[in-house]
Design a protein around this motif. Structure first.
Motif, PDB file in Angstrom:
ATOM      1  N   UNK A   1      84.724 -15.336  36.306  1.00  0.00           N
ATOM      2  CA  UNK A   1      83.431 -15.487  36.965  1.00  0.00           C
ATOM      3  C   UNK A   1      82.270 -15.746  36.035  1.00  0.00           C
ATOM      4  N   UNK A   2      82.466 -15.592  34.728  1.00  0.00           N
ATOM      5  CA  UNK A   2      81.408 -15.864  33.753  1.00  0.00           C
ATOM      6  C   UNK A   2      81.601 -17.293  33.228  1.00  0.00           C
ATOM      7  N   UNK A   3      80.577 -18.153  33.285  1.00  0.00           N
ATOM      8  CA  UNK A   3      80.748 -19.545  32.841  1.00  0.00           C
ATOM      9  C   UNK A   3      81.043 -19.641  31.353  1.00  0.00           C
ATOM     10  N   UNK A   4      81.853 -20.627  30.976  1.00  0.00           N
ATOM     11  CA  UNK A   4      82.223 -20.807  29.562  1.00  0.00           C
ATOM     12  C   UNK A   4      81.058 -21.256  28.700  1.00  0.00           C
ATOM     13  N   UNK A   5      79.981 -21.720  29.319  1.00  0.00           N
ATOM     14  CA  UNK A   5      78.803 -22.134  28.540  1.00  0.00           C
ATOM     15  C   UNK A   5      78.143 -20.955  27.839  1.00  0.00           C
ATOM     16  N   UNK A   6      78.582 -19.739  28.161  1.00  0.00           N
ATOM     17  CA  UNK A   6      78.007 -18.557  27.514  1.00  0.00           C
ATOM     18  C   UNK A   6      78.288 -18.558  26.012  1.00  0.00           C
ATOM     19  N   UNK A   7      79.281 -19.333  25.579  1.00  0.00           N
ATOM     20  CA  UNK A   7      79.609 -19.386  24.145  1.00  0.00           C
ATOM     21  C   UNK A   7      78.486 -20.001  23.321  1.00  0.00           C
ATOM     22  N   UNK A   8      77.583 -20.745  23.963  1.00  0.00           N
ATOM     23  CA  UNK A   8      76.476 -21.377  23.237  1.00  0.00           C
ATOM     24  C   UNK A   8      75.254 -20.478  23.125  1.00  0.00           C
ATOM     25  N   UNK A   9      75.281 -19.320  23.756  1.00  0.00           N
ATOM     26  CA  UNK A   9      74.118 -18.427  23.742  1.00  0.00           C
ATOM     27  C   UNK A   9      74.099 -17.606  22.451  1.00  0.00           C
ATOM     28  N   UNK A  10      72.920 -17.350  21.892  1.00  0.00           N
ATOM     29  CA  UNK A  10      72.826 -16.503  20.693  1.00  0.00           C
ATOM     30  C   UNK A  10      73.419 -15.122  20.957  1.00  0.00           C
TER      31      UNK A  10
ATOM     32  N   UNK B   1      77.324  -5.426  21.511  1.00  0.00           N
ATOM     33  CA  UNK B   1      77.165  -6.881  21.588  1.00  0.00           C
ATOM     34  C   UNK B   1      75.851  -7.141  22.304  1.00  0.00           C
ATOM     35  N   UNK B   2      74.988  -7.930  21.701  1.00  0.00           N
ATOM     36  CA  UNK B   2      73.700  -8.277  22.310  1.00  0.00           C
ATOM     37  C   UNK B   2      73.630  -9.796  22.428  1.00  0.00           C
ATOM     38  N   UNK B   3      73.359 -10.277  23.635  1.00  0.00           N
ATOM     39  CA  UNK B   3      73.376 -11.720  23.916  1.00  0.00           C
ATOM     40  C   UNK B   3      72.094 -12.136  24.619  1.00  0.00           C
ATOM     41  N   UNK B   4      71.611 -13.324  24.320  1.00  0.00           N
ATOM     42  CA  UNK B   4      70.415 -13.876  24.956  1.00  0.00           C
ATOM     43  C   UNK B   4      70.821 -14.907  25.998  1.00  0.00           C
ATOM     44  N   UNK B   5      70.344 -14.718  27.248  1.00  0.00           N
ATOM     45  CA  UNK B   5      70.635 -15.631  28.350  1.00  0.00           C
ATOM     46  C   UNK B   5      69.334 -16.142  28.946  1.00  0.00           C
ATOM     47  N   UNK B   6      69.483 -17.078  29.859  1.00  0.00           N
ATOM     48  CA  UNK B   6      68.346 -17.522  30.637  1.00  0.00           C
ATOM     49  C   UNK B   6      67.957 -16.472  31.668  1.00  0.00           C
ATOM     50  N   UNK B   7      66.942 -16.733  32.471  1.00  0.00           N
ATOM     51  CA  UNK B   7      66.449 -15.711  33.423  1.00  0.00           C
ATOM     52  C   UNK B   7      67.465 -15.335  34.484  1.00  0.00           C
ATOM     53  N   UNK B   8      68.445 -16.202  34.758  1.00  0.00           N
ATOM     54  CA  UNK B   8      69.436 -15.916  35.792  1.00  0.00           C
ATOM     55  C   UNK B   8      70.741 -15.362  35.223  1.00  0.00           C
ATOM     56  N   UNK B   9      70.743 -14.978  33.963  1.00  0.00           N
ATOM     57  CA  UNK B   9      71.949 -14.403  33.389  1.00  0.00           C
ATOM     58  C   UNK B   9      72.777 -15.407  32.621  1.00  0.00           C
ATOM     59  N   UNK B  10      74.086 -15.148  32.469  1.00  0.00           N
ATOM     60  CA  UNK B  10      74.924 -15.999  31.613  1.00  0.00           C
ATOM     61  C   UNK B  10      75.080 -17.423  32.103  1.00  0.00           C
ATOM     62  N   UNK B  11      74.779 -17.676  33.354  1.00  0.00           N
ATOM     63  CA  UNK B  11      74.901 -19.037  33.861  1.00  0.00           C
ATOM     64  C   UNK B  11      73.753 -19.937  33.478  1.00  0.00           C
ATOM     65  N   UNK B  12      72.696 -19.389  32.893  1.00  0.00           N
ATOM     66  CA  UNK B  12      71.521 -20.184  32.521  1.00  0.00           C
ATOM     67  C   UNK B  12      71.320 -20.125  31.016  1.00  0.00           C
TER      68      UNK B  12
END
Length: 464
Positions: free
Chosen positions: A106-115, A242-253
């Protein structure tokens, strides 16, 4: 693997079980629990009824089971209590952490590009302890000092021994009378508050760096995390996160362009130094200001680098099943009226427990519940936590496993096709005990390869 020596009563019980006509069913239920060391006993029945006609489609009752009960896995996370269930919890935690790093479930694979960072927050020093140090694969002396001072209690604060990895003295103070036991247990007690203030300070620092208010930051960026607490052998906790930066809508953004690894690293370093927790004075104890230790490890997580997603997920999952066992304390609650000398405890964990109980009796520190959590050396927080947007939950993983098992049972005809609109499920369950008899525990250990429980209990807490 250490085991207790079986007595005549246990062997007789094992032989009785082996000769029981229902032994094959008992062994099948044992395998169904995954080899749980302390299964929960449930008594009851389940009926599947056609809503339209009232016809009984399927019936299950524990009356036909051995001893009239159904064994269910205990689902503990503590490896010291049940290795089998703890291994399931470890694997679930691994999937939870890794999904937040590489996607999936359910978590998009694009999350790998997030800091994304992997950080370790440590506790301050409360005294010199025995330790194992290595350099270039060579073990170094513990605390070799040519000009070592003698403490007020007459002990030379030096140790030239090259300790092995399994030596029991690791983490114990060179001088127990100089060690700050009060500070140690108070730090454990307030460490969840320190973590909360750290995350708040981190968000404020990121907002200030970006020139935004906290409300504006929430509209542009989400800071997600997953953490686990680990006990050091000296008896204090530190946190891996683990600390990750996402867009305002979570890992999908995707996060905004200014949200970089470098910016997040500087914000973490600032937040760690900025937060403190004040413990009020109590009795003869003065007020204390507690903060994180000076050692801070901050590393970027990369999919193809030295610190990979698999390494981080495996590291965090390993500590999700452990508690204070490495310190030598007990893995159950301790009654303040218990005589600590009656337990097989080394001096260091015994002093930590005793200090928790002493401080727990002070009214000004009642909110910390130190006596209640003395077996955890004062720590009363959750060992494994995650923010809302990090990834999936342990509950969703368990639901997925349950749905898979139900689908398998319906496909093989053991259960009717389940449709809530057409089938009414009537269930009645009651708790009937826990654990194994001595003979069953001995047989279960032989069948599953796990250590024998020395004191199995039933639902009343009495040895059977």
């Amino acid at each position: 693997m250490p085991t207790t020596r079986p007595d005549t009563h246990a062997i007789a019980g094992m032989i009785t079980r082996l000769n029981d006509p229902k032994y094959p069913r008992w062994a099948a239920r044992l395998r169904a629990t995954g080899g749980c060391r302390q299964p929960i006993h449930m008594r009851g029945r389940v009926l599947h009824v056609d809503r339209a006609t009232g016809r009984l489609l399927h019936r299950y009752t524990t009356a036909t089971e051995p001893e009239g009960v159904l064994h269910l896995p205990c689902k503990t996370r503590r490896a010291s209590r049940c290795p089998a269930c703890a291994e399931v919890y470890r694997a679930d935690t691994y999937q939870l952490i890794r999904a937040g790093l590489v996607g999936g479930k359910g978590v998009p694979t694009t999350v790998t590009t997030h800091p994304c960072l992997f950080i370790t927050l440590t506790a301050p020093s409360f005294g010199v302890v025995h330790t194992r140090r290595e350099k270039n694969g060579k073990t170094l002396p513990c605390h070799a000092r040519r000009d070592a001072q003698t403490c007020p209690h007459g002990r030379v604060m030096s140790c030239t021994a090259r300790h092995g990895a399994d030596e029991s003295c690791l983490g114990e103070p060179l001088c127990p009378d100089c060690y700050e036991y009060t500070g140690s247990v108070l730090f454990n007690a307030v460490s969840p508050k320190l973590w909360q203030r750290f995350t708040d300070a981190l968000r404020r620092r990121v907002a200030k760096t970006a020139g935004l208010t906290l409300r504006e930051l929430r509209e542009r960026l989400t800071i997600s995390f997953a953490k686990v607490a680990e006990y050091q052998k000296r008896g204090v906790v530190h946190f891996h996160a683990v600390i990750r930066l996402d867009g305002p809508d979570g890992p999908g953004a995707p996060p905004p362009a200014w949200a970089t690894v470098e910016m997040l690293t500087h914000a973490v370093q600032h937040a760690v130094r900025a937060v403190t927790v004040t413990v009020p004075s109590a009795g003869d104890e003065p007020a204390r200001i507690l903060r994180w230790g000076r050692q801070l490890d901050v590393r970027e997580i990369t999919m193809d680098g030295e610190l990979s997603d698999q390494a981080v997920a495996g590291y965090i999952a390993k500590y999700a099943t452990k508690a204070a066992e490495c310190v030598g304390t007990l893995d159950r609650r301790i009654n303040p009226l218990d005589d600590l000398t009656a337990f097989n405890l080394r001096d260091h964990p015994r002093r930590l427990i005793a200090e928790c109980q002493r401080l727990g009796a002070l009214d000004a520190l009642a909110d910390l519940r130190l006596a209640h959590w003395s077996h955890m050396l004062g720590f009363r927080g959750h060992f494994s936590t995650r923010s809302r947007h990090y990834s999936i939950t342990i509950g969703s993983i368990r639901d997925e496993r349950r749905d898979f098992a139900r689908t398998e049972e319906t496909s093989t005809g053991r259960l009717p096709l389940f449709d809530e609109d057409t089938i009414l499920v009537i269930a009645n369950w009651e708790y009937a005990g826990k654990g194994y008899s001595l003979g069953d525990a001995l047989l279960a250990a032989a069948l599953t390869g796990t250590a024998l429980h020395a004191s199995p209990t039933n639902g009343e807490g009495d040895a059977r």
